[in-house]
Design a protein around this motif. Structure first.
Motif, PDB file in Angstrom:
ATOM      1  N   PHE A 164      67.580   6.285  70.446  1.00 39.47           N
ATOM      2  CA  PHE A 164      66.123   6.170  70.467  1.00 39.47           C
ATOM      3  C   PHE A 164      65.606   5.798  69.078  1.00 39.47           C
ATOM      4  CE2 PHE A 164      61.976   8.127  69.595  1.00 39.47           C
ATOM      5  CZ  PHE A 164      61.198   7.472  70.538  1.00 39.47           C
ATOM      6  N   TRP A 165      66.096   6.478  68.058  1.00 40.61           N
ATOM      7  CA  TRP A 165      65.642   6.197  66.699  1.00 40.61           C
ATOM      8  C   TRP A 165      65.989   4.765  66.294  1.00 40.61           C
ATOM      9  CZ3 TRP A 165      62.187   7.623  63.472  1.00 40.61           C
ATOM     10  CH2 TRP A 165      62.274   7.292  62.108  1.00 40.61           C
ATOM     11  N   LYS A 166      67.187   4.341  66.618  1.00 40.78           N
ATOM     12  CA  LYS A 166      67.600   2.986  66.268  1.00 40.78           C
ATOM     13  C   LYS A 166      66.780   1.929  67.013  1.00 40.78           C
ATOM     14  CE  LYS A 166      72.380   3.993  64.902  1.00 40.78           C
ATOM     15  NZ  LYS A 166      73.814   3.774  65.208  1.00 40.78           N
ATOM     16  N   ASP A 177      55.776  11.002  61.563  1.00 43.33           N
ATOM     17  CA  ASP A 177      55.865  12.194  60.722  1.00 43.33           C
ATOM     18  C   ASP A 177      57.174  12.921  60.983  1.00 43.33           C
ATOM     19  OD1 ASP A 177      53.511  11.916  59.347  1.00 43.33           O
ATOM     20  OD2 ASP A 177      52.358  13.262  60.647  1.00 43.33           O
ATOM     21  N   PHE A 178      57.451  13.157  62.265  1.00 46.07           N
ATOM     22  CA  PHE A 178      58.706  13.804  62.639  1.00 46.07           C
ATOM     23  C   PHE A 178      58.943  13.656  64.140  1.00 46.07           C
ATOM     24  CE2 PHE A 178      55.552  17.376  62.398  1.00 46.07           C
ATOM     25  CZ  PHE A 178      55.485  17.699  63.750  1.00 46.07           C
ATOM     26  N   ILE A 179      60.202  13.864  64.498  1.00 49.90           N
ATOM     27  CA  ILE A 179      60.588  13.948  65.902  1.00 49.90           C
ATOM     28  C   ILE A 179      61.114  15.356  66.123  1.00 49.90           C
ATOM     29  CG2 ILE A 179      62.118  13.083  67.711  1.00 49.90           C
ATOM     30  CD1 ILE A 179      61.969  10.344  66.411  1.00 49.90           C
ATOM     31  N   GLY A 197      68.246   8.518  59.105  1.00 46.23           N
ATOM     32  CA  GLY A 197      66.876   8.372  58.628  1.00 46.23           C
ATOM     33  C   GLY A 197      65.822   9.004  59.495  1.00 46.23           C
ATOM     34  N   MET A 198      66.218   9.749  60.524  1.00 43.59           N
ATOM     35  CA  MET A 198      65.230  10.348  61.430  1.00 43.59           C
ATOM     36  C   MET A 198      64.590  11.580  60.789  1.00 43.59           C
ATOM     37  SD  MET A 198      65.649  11.991  65.288  1.00 43.59           S
ATOM     38  CE  MET A 198      66.193  10.483  66.103  1.00 43.59           C
ATOM     39  N   ASP A 217      69.849  22.565  52.868  1.00 39.76           N
ATOM     40  CA  ASP A 217      69.865  21.167  52.442  1.00 39.76           C
ATOM     41  C   ASP A 217      69.612  20.198  53.589  1.00 39.76           C
ATOM     42  OD1 ASP A 217      72.210  21.740  53.697  1.00 39.76           O
ATOM     43  OD2 ASP A 217      73.508  20.634  52.319  1.00 39.76           O
ATOM     44  N   LEU A 218      69.313  20.734  54.759  1.00 39.23           N
ATOM     45  CA  LEU A 218      68.980  19.878  55.899  1.00 39.23           C
ATOM     46  C   LEU A 218      67.462  19.744  55.961  1.00 39.23           C
ATOM     47  CD1 LEU A 218      70.389  18.369  58.238  1.00 39.23           C
ATOM     48  CD2 LEU A 218      70.052  20.398  59.647  1.00 39.23           C
ATOM     49  N   PRO A 219      66.912  18.567  55.695  1.00 36.51           N
ATOM     50  CA  PRO A 219      65.446  18.417  55.628  1.00 36.51           C
ATOM     51  C   PRO A 219      64.814  18.450  57.013  1.00 36.51           C
ATOM     52  CG  PRO A 219      66.515  16.286  55.337  1.00 36.51           C
ATOM     53  CD  PRO A 219      67.616  17.294  55.429  1.00 36.51           C
ATOM     54  N   VAL A 220      64.338  19.609  57.392  1.00 35.55           N
ATOM     55  CA  VAL A 220      63.760  19.813  58.724  1.00 35.55           C
ATOM     56  C   VAL A 220      62.413  20.502  58.585  1.00 35.55           C
ATOM     57  CG1 VAL A 220      64.032  20.984  60.935  1.00 35.55           C
ATOM     58  CG2 VAL A 220      66.033  19.975  59.829  1.00 35.55           C
TER      59      VAL A 220
END
Length: 319
Positions: A164-166, A177-179, A197-198, A217-220
């Motif tokens: 989906f992101w691709k 902004d975010f999924i 990059g999602m 370290d996981l950007p969520v």
């Protein structure tokens, strides 16, 4: 165990509210404690919550389940404010919200929302990635200035989420902004999405004790729903507070928690929240006091969370 009273309610939405819930009539219960505080329990069994009856039975036995525990905390805070004769919202700034857009939303409504000041839309995406892309493309073309948030409620698998992101063209990716919860959370699976990059957001649900740990370290972006959990104390990025699309009493608990959390923050430090979900339901006397189509909820007058006389007048039953 203190005596608790309850009042069962139902809300009627204009259409399905997320990828896993087709039922538009949502049932829940308000509770009232001996101390005079109010809270709200509205389960989403489709998302793994216990049923309303199980929540009420557990509360009756003095061993509340997750939603009951949070409703009692709400009632405690609300009751203390009512006893002191003050509004919980006194001196607080109400964070602005995105527009939550159900599948039934009309183009005219979206254009009105734009004129009223909404700057972002949140789509409760379907479990069909192609249909989600088509809907996002259509809505984004109507309000070119808006940013977007999508919530799949974990209905995709990792490969579907990545595909989906691709499939998103760059001009749409740059407006996301975010999924939220594209697929069930796991560190390896979400690291793969981050590497692609999602921008991700995570709603932990009610069973926070048994969820996989989110590594620092996981950007969520954390989605915090006060009806489900206390605000975590170890957040690295500003959380997005949202309601669970419940009764205005429950919605105002989320509004209060968001406003209190960001009490000392600069306006630029406060992300858009998801606090205007009263707009998803057919009007009733409580919803009517939450304000019209505006990105900031209108908090009702009164003590605690408000609605003083209206709550007192409900036909309460002893639990």
């Amino acid at each position: 165990m203190n005596i608790v009273f309850y009042y069962e309610y139902s809300l009627t939405a204009c259409g399905p509210l997320n990828a896993r819930a087709a039922e538009v009539c949502r049932k829940g219960a308000l509770i009232r404690t001996e101390e005079g505080g109010y809270g709200c329990i509205q389960p989403w069994p489709e998302l793994g919550d216990h049923s309303l009856q199980k929540e009420l039975d557990a509360l009756r036995k003095g061993n509340p389940l997750p939603l009951g525990k949070r409703a009692l905390e709400c009632a405690r805070v609300d009751g203390e404010a009512r006893a002191a004769g003050v509004s919980l919202f006194s001196g607080l700034h109400i964070p602005a919200s995105h527009a939550t857009l159900p599948s039934c939303v009309s183009p005219a409504t979206i254009r009105i929302m734009e004129t009223k000041g909404f700057k972002a839309g949140k789509i409760k995406a379907s479990s069909n990635p192609a249909a989600a892309l088509e809907r996002l493309t259509m809505l984004a073309s109507m309000v070119p200035s808006w940013r977007w948030r999508l919530d799949f409620n974990g209905s995709l698998d990792g490969n579907e989420a990545l595909q989906f992101w691709k499939s998103l063209p760059h001009h749409l990716k740059s407006r996301i902004d975010f999924i939220e919860d594209p697929c069930p959370f796991s560190v390896p699976g979400w690291e793969r999405l981050v590497d692609a990059g999602m921008p991700l957001a995570l709603d932990m649900g009610t069973d926070t004790e048994h969820q996989p740990a989110v590594t620092a370290d996981l950007p969520v972006t954390r989605i915090v729903k006060p009806a489900r959990e206390a605000t975590p104390g170890d957040l690295h990025d500003p959380p997005v507070f949202t309601t669970v699309m419940d009764h205005p009493v429950g919605q105002l608990w989320a509004v209060y928690q968001a406003a209190e959390y960001y009490r000392d923050a600069l306006p630029t430090e406060i992300p858009l929240c998801g606090l205007c979900t009263h707009l998803l339901f057919e009007p009733d006397p409580f919803i009517d006091q939450m304000g019209g189509m505006n990105p900031q909820v209108a908090v009702p007058a009164g003590t605690g969370l408000g609605f003083d006389g209206m709550l007192e007048a409900l036909p309460w039953k002893k639990l």
